[in-house]
Design an enzyme around this catalytic site. Structure first.
Site, PDB file in Angstrom:
ATOM      1  N   ASP A   1     -10.350  -2.399  13.411  1.00 10.26           N
ATOM      2  CA  ASP A   1      -9.920  -1.238  13.968  1.00 10.26           C
ATOM      3  C   ASP A   1     -10.827  -0.037  13.801  1.00 10.26           C
ATOM      4  O   ASP A   1      -9.638   0.851  12.908  1.00 10.26           O
ATOM      5  CB  ASP A   1      -8.492  -1.307  13.752  1.00 10.26           C
ATOM      6  CG  ASP A   1      -7.530  -0.363  14.865  1.00 10.26           C
ATOM      7  OD1 ASP A   1      -7.564   0.028  15.874  1.00 10.26           O
ATOM      8  OD2 ASP A   1      -5.853   0.237  14.142  1.00 10.26           O
TER       9      ASP A   1
ATOM     10  N   VAL B   1       3.099   8.662   7.514  1.00 14.55           N
ATOM     11  CA  VAL B   1       2.208   8.915   6.193  1.00 14.55           C
ATOM     12  C   VAL B   1       2.861  10.338   5.566  1.00 14.55           C
ATOM     13  O   VAL B   1       2.805  11.402   6.645  1.00 14.55           O
ATOM     14  CB  VAL B   1       0.870   9.235   6.796  1.00 14.55           C
ATOM     15  CG1 VAL B   1       0.023   9.411   5.294  1.00 14.55           C
ATOM     16  CG2 VAL B   1       0.096   7.993   7.015  1.00 14.55           C
TER      17      VAL B   1
ATOM     18  N   GLY C   1       0.164   6.998  11.110  1.00 13.84           N
ATOM     19  CA  GLY C   1      -1.077   6.123  11.048  1.00 13.84           C
ATOM     20  C   GLY C   1      -0.450   4.903  11.200  1.00 13.84           C
ATOM     21  O   GLY C   1      -0.241   4.346  11.938  1.00 13.84           O
TER      22      GLY C   1
ATOM     23  N   PHE D   1       0.729   1.520  11.393  1.00 13.90           N
ATOM     24  CA  PHE D   1       1.583   0.747  10.764  1.00 13.90           C
ATOM     25  C   PHE D   1       2.352   1.878  10.061  1.00 13.90           C
ATOM     26  O   PHE D   1       3.716   1.118   9.910  1.00 13.90           O
ATOM     27  CB  PHE D   1       1.009  -0.458   9.363  1.00 13.90           C
ATOM     28  CG  PHE D   1      -0.582  -1.150   9.619  1.00 13.90           C
ATOM     29  CD1 PHE D   1      -0.681  -1.373  10.806  1.00 13.90           C
ATOM     30  CD2 PHE D   1      -1.561  -0.474   9.078  1.00 13.90           C
ATOM     31  CE1 PHE D   1      -1.816  -2.177  11.588  1.00 13.90           C
ATOM     32  CE2 PHE D   1      -2.511  -0.904   9.916  1.00 13.90           C
ATOM     33  CZ  PHE D   1      -2.739  -1.546  10.496  1.00 13.90           C
TER      34      PHE D   1
END
Ligand SMILES: *[C@@H]1O[C@H](CO)[C@@H](O)[C@H](O)[C@H]1NC(C)=O
Ligand SMILES: *[C@@H]1O[C@H](CO)[C@@H](O)[C@H](O)[C@H]1NC(C)=O
Ligand SMILES: *[C@@H]1O[C@H](CO)[C@@H](O)[C@H](O)[C@H]1NC(C)=O
Ligand SMILES: *[C@@H]1O[C@H](CO)[C@@H](O)[C@H](O)[C@H]1NC(C)=O
Ligand SMILES: *[C@@H]1O[C@H](CO)[C@@H](O)[C@H](O)[C@H]1NC(C)=O
Ligand SMILES: *[C@@H]1O[C@H](CO)[C@@H](O)[C@H](O)[C@H]1NC(C)=O
Ligand SMILES: *[C@@H]1O[C@H](CO)[C@@H](O)[C@H](O)[C@H]1NC(C)=O
Ligand SMILES: *[C@@H]1O[C@H](CO)[C@@H](O)[C@H](O)[C@H]1NC(C)=O
Ligand SMILES: *[C@@H]1O[C@H](CO)[C@@H](O)[C@H](O)[C@H]1NC(C)=O
Ligand SMILES: *[C@@H]1O[C@H](CO)[C@@H](O)[C@H](O)[C@H]1NC(C)=O
Length: 873
Positions: free
Chosen positions: A691, A580, A575, A577
């Site tokens: 975003d 996950v 995802g 940043f």
């Protein structure tokens, strides 16, 4: 095309002459005139010009080049130019409801040594006046002021640097130059004389500039040595009134021709007549006037030695813009027609209303009291929208009322002193953000008196005293006073006011940026949640028990993270940043663990601040943060698990072959819209997601949608995002072009991105596809709408299985979200309402008409082809 002959009788002659002779009300500004040369008595008028200091806060002073100096008189030789900022404005004190002759002069004179012709726009308040593109330009309008201040703005449109030499205002009689609507823009002003003399002040008491004009081949000059009675609304100079022209050949017509260039095709003429010759008893002078051969006024006989003015009461138009005015002698007349002077103007409309006068007064006072000299803070605060003052939001939706200021954001502006009284004049404020400044003193009571003001952020200041009860008790008030260490608390936790019961003199708990304080915060927050839940929606029911368990221990060690993810065994996805992983807490609870790639973090401190914020945000349509880990620069965020992945996977059909039908798609976007709406309206301070996209809309096992990754993009650059500037963040294709252009972020940027999401669920097409006729989805849909090809917009895999009214409305809503102007986009609250209507119409399918063509029109606002702005169907 009727004309009226105006016979003016007035006994105010003497009074007016006296007034005019000391040129009462004249404003003469020598732009760039050095203070030590001000005031300057200009020749030949003898009028006194003062320096522009104090009328404009920006720009630099210049002088025309030496070789041009002999050709221009003094105040024209200096100028002010504006290398910085796009819009720079002069603000003049004027008298309200007064008709002014307003002149602006621009002499380039190679002041910068570059020898390039100018090219920039001139604005009158929020409205365009003209484009200055010649190196010696004189602009004039006649306009009635609507307030006590008047703004003339120079607007850069390319590389050319705007400049100005002179600004002049002369009050006129309100009964002169009356038009049906709008104002008048100068076309020409001539008197029929074979002299070479121009006439100005003091001969013309209004300082109109009269140029001599004479057709030597066809005309003969008529003059008188006697005094002409010039008493009417127009008060011509004697020199103009006492000359005229008649055709040389008695049988001929008297012709005057001119061109009117589009787009201002409509014009008004003012014909000034007086009989100058002594007629014999058996002589008659009588004529009609015609415009391009068509009768317009007459038969008319000039009055001996007395000026009368024949004017257009309605604007006229000429075919192809070429105008021919003729004075045609009637059969009864023994003498040829006679004309003394003529003025012509085009009609100019200023449709954009100026911002509410009290709001302007208020915001200027705010500017003065904090000494803010932001480059955008000049001219009208709200309009035109492209020059909206940085930090303001306005309501400009109703064209028939003045725009009003609804939000003021002066966060992190280095403000010192107290919360200024000036704010109380901003009576339409809904939101006020003064966070992260150095404000001292107490919270003023008047904040409670501004009726619509319900969101106030004063966090991060040095405010003292206590929150006034009137503010505390105001219904619906959301007040953030975090990080004001000396503020006394009159409420419970004081984190967010509105829910608290009064309690005396307890010190406020600052939401400190330390993890130690988090425990306190979380404790306070659980209480807050419990309090909230009692009142609030059913929506959060069923989650509360889970929440309570989770909140007990939100901070995890890295080894706990390793355990819960079974050593990072199962990757759920990559995802924004970071990567996950799937995880399990409390034995059974599934979670998603996002390991933040350290390189992407813009700072540990920022991370903690974000986590604090995120732990406070709860909504059924937001992916909940279960906990976090921040051990030895290992950063992780632990979220609730969303079994069905993200919306994009479902749209593109890669995840499984299960197709989301139209109704389900609508439910998903309604969920997402509600999540976004909560970020915008339910959070203090409001949060912009930044975003919004289909990969950030996650689905749980029941296909209920929740928004992910909110609140992070402030401190973490978005993956795959653009980095055009350090400030602009977002994903290509979803990025609000206005935000991109202005760097000015509001909730409406999320609305834009959400519009793209809507188009994706409608079309099931890529946001950007270079192989398409138009690469960007909004452009492509716009094109299809223009073509009227609505069916081709729809996702073909839906096989027409939808209510067309529902789809049509969704398209309409999506396009409104994509309006290039953020203020014209709906709010998320409006979007939620609109989408619910779409769902209702889909659910009631069968009964409703499916005739798509009979639906109302969509206004297609294209972000890309700015020259196209048509209406589909
Ligand atoms: C000029 O005309 C006005 C009315 O049209 C009249 O009242 C006035 O007396 C005239 N002035 C002179 C000097 O004749
Ligand atoms: C000044 O005006 C004169 C006469 O109109 C003209 O011949 C001359 O070129 C002008 N000078 C400049 C520098 O424009
Ligand atoms: C304009 O008017 C305001 C208020 O009447 C006054 O404070 C200000 O000094 C005036 N500005 C100029 C340039 O005269
Ligand atoms: C101004 O424009 C005229 C006509 O285009 C041109 O002849 C003259 O050289 C220009 N002067 C300057 C300073 O650019
Ligand atoms: C006006 O007066 C001048 C000088 O006194 C004289 O030459 C001229 O002929 C006169 N014009 C008329 C029209 O009376
Ligand atoms: C005036 O205009 C009419 C129509 O164009 C033309 O016939 C006539 O010769 C013109 N008269 C003069 C004096 O130019
Ligand atoms: C008008 O009267 C004068 C004498 O007063 C005379 O000479 C002239 O011919 C007359 N003109 C006409 C058109 O009758
Ligand atoms: C002048 O206008 C009148 C009134 O419309 C009309 O009767 C007459 O024929 C016109 N005369 C000429 C020469 O156009
Ligand atoms: C500004 O606010 C004060 C206090 O409410 C009020 O007295 C004053 O009239 C207001 N001024 C304007 C121009 O609205
Ligand atoms: C805030 O004001 C205090 C007292 O005037 C000063 O010491 C401090 O440096 C200021 N802080 C900022 C960030 O300007």
């Amino acid at each position: 095309m009727e004309r009226h002959c105006v016979f003016i009788a007035t006994f105010l002659l003497i009074l007016h002459l006296v007034q005019a002779q000391d040129s009462t009300g004249f404003i003469n500004v020598g732009c760039g005139l050095p203070p030590h040369e001000s005031p300057y008595n200009a020749l030949p008028t003898g009028l006194s010009y003062t320096s522009d200091i104090g009328l404009v806060n920006t720009g630099k002073t210049g002088r025309i080049a030496k070789e041009f100096e002999p050709n221009y008189t003094k105040p024209l030789t200096t100028l002010r130019y504006f290398p910085d900022g796009v819009r720079n404005c002069y603000t003049l004190n004027v008298t309200r409801d007064t008709k002014y002759l307003i002149m602006a002069k621009f002499v380039y004179g190679n002041y910068d040594g570059l020898k390039t012709d100018p090219n920039f726009d001139l604005y009158f308040g929020p409205n365009i006046w003209t484009t200055v593109s010649k190196n010696d330009t004189r602009e004039e309008i006649i306009h009635v002021t609507k307030s006590n201040s008047l703004q003339v703005c120079l607007v850069k449109t390319g590389t050319s640097i705007p400049f100005i030499n002179i600004l002049e205002l002369r009050p006129l009689r309100t009964t002169a130059y009356v038009t049906q609507s709008g104002s008048l823009k100068y076309l020409f002003r001539v008197y029929l004389s074979n002299s070479r003399l121009g006439i100005r002040y003091p001969d013309d008491i209004y300082d109109r500039a009269w140029f001599p004009y004479f057709d030597e081949k066809s005309w003969t000059q008529v003059t008188t040595n006697l005094t002409v009675n010039i008493t009417n609304n127009y008060e011509l100079p004697q020199g103009v009134a006492a000359t005229g022209a008649t055709p040389l050949n008695d049988a001929e017509t008297l012709n005057i021709t001119w061109d009117v260039e589009p787009p201002t095709a409509k014009f008004y003429t003012y014909l000034h007549f007086a009989e100058l010759q002594t007629l014999r008893a058996n002589d008659t002078r009588e004529f009609n006037t015609t415009m391009n051969g068509k009768y317009s006024y007459g038969p008319y006989t000039p009055t001996p030695l007395k000026i009368e003015t024949v004017l257009d009461v309605k604007p006229e138009e000429c075919d192809e813009g070429a105008c021919l005015l003729q004075l045609v002698r009637t059969s009864k007349s023994t003498l040829p027609p006679l004309l003394n002077a003529i003025e012509a103007f085009t009609e100019i409309n200023f449709p954009q209303m100026e911002t509410d006068g009290d709001d302007v007064y208020g915001i200027k006072n705010v500017q003065d009291s904090y000494g803010l000299d932001r480059i955008s803070w000049q001219g009208d605060p709200c309009v035109p929208i492209q020059f909206l003052w940085d930090g303001l939001n306005c309501d400009n939706s109703d064209n028939s009322t003045p725009p009003i200021i609804t939000s003021l954001n002066l966060s992190s502006s280095g403000l010192i002193g107290t919360i200024t009284q000036a704010i109380q004049n901003l009576t339409h404020l809904e939101k006020l953000d003064l966070s992260n400044n150095n404000l001292t003193g107490e919270i003023p009571e008047f904040l409670a008196d501004i009726k619509s003001l319900l969101v106030i952020d004063l966090s991060g200041n040095n405010i003292t005293g206590s929150v006034p009860p009137s503010v505390l008790q105001k219904k619906g008030m959301k007040l953030n006073v975090d990080n004001n260490p000396h503020l006394l608390c009159t409420g419970g936790s004081c984190v967010n006011i509105g829910e608290n019961k009064p309690k005396k003199n307890s010190i406020i708990v600052p939401v400190a940026a330390s993890i130690a304080a988090l425990a306190v915060l979380i404790g306070a927050f659980i209480m807050f949640l419990v309090l909230r839940k009692k009142k609030a929606s059913k929506l959060e029911d069923g989650r509360s028990s889970q929440q309570a368990i989770m909140t007990k221990n939100r901070r995890f060690t890295y080894s706990e993270v390793m355990t819960m993810t079974n050593n990072f065994q199962r990757v759920l996805g990559k995802g924004g940043f970071g990567i996950v992983y799937h995880g399990v807490v409390n034995g059974t609870e599934q979670v998603a663990v996002k390991i933040l790639s350290h390189s992407s973090s813009q700072g540990y401190k920022q991370f903690k601040a974000e986590v604090e914020l995120l732990l406070r945000v709860h909504h059924k349509n937001l992916v909940g943060l279960v906990g976090y880990c921040d051990e030895n620069d290992k950063l992780a965020l632990i979220y609730e698990y969303m079994a069905n992945g993200d919306l994009k996977e479902h749209m593109s059909g890669t995840r499984n072959r299960f197709l989301l039908n139209w109704g389900t798609r609508l439910k998903i976007v309604i969920d997402s819209a509600q999540g976004l709406e909560y970020l915008h309206n339910g959070c203090t301070p409001p949060m912009v997601h930044r975003d919004v996209k289909t990969t950030n809309i996650l689905l749980n096992e029941h296909f209920e949608a929740k928004l992910a990754d909110f609140g992070l993009s402030r401190s973490f650059p978005t993956e795959g995002g653009t980095h055009v500037s350090t400030v602009v963040a977002g994903t290509p294709g979803y990025l609000d072009p206005e935000y991109y252009r202005t760097n000015w972020l509001t909730e409406k940027s999320d609305v834009y991105s959400f519009g793209i999401v809507l188009l994706e669920i409608i079309t099931n097409r890529h946001v950007i596809d270079q192989s398409r006729e138009k690469a960007h989805i909004a452009e492509w849909v716009g094109l299809m709408l223009i073509k009227g090809d609505i069916i081709s917009i729809m996702d073909p895999s839906l096989n027409g299985d939808y209510d067309s009214g529902s789809v049509w409305k969704a398209v309409e809503l999506a396009m409104s979200c994509l309006n290039p102007s953020s203020t014209r986009r709906p709010t998320m609250t409006q979007v939620v309402i609109g989408l619910k209507e779409c769902l209702a119409s889909e659910n009631s399918r069968g009964g409703a008409s499916r005739d798509m063509d009979s639906k109302s029109s969509i206004e297609v606002s294209m972000t890309f082809d700015t020259d196209v702005n048509p209406t589909a169907r």
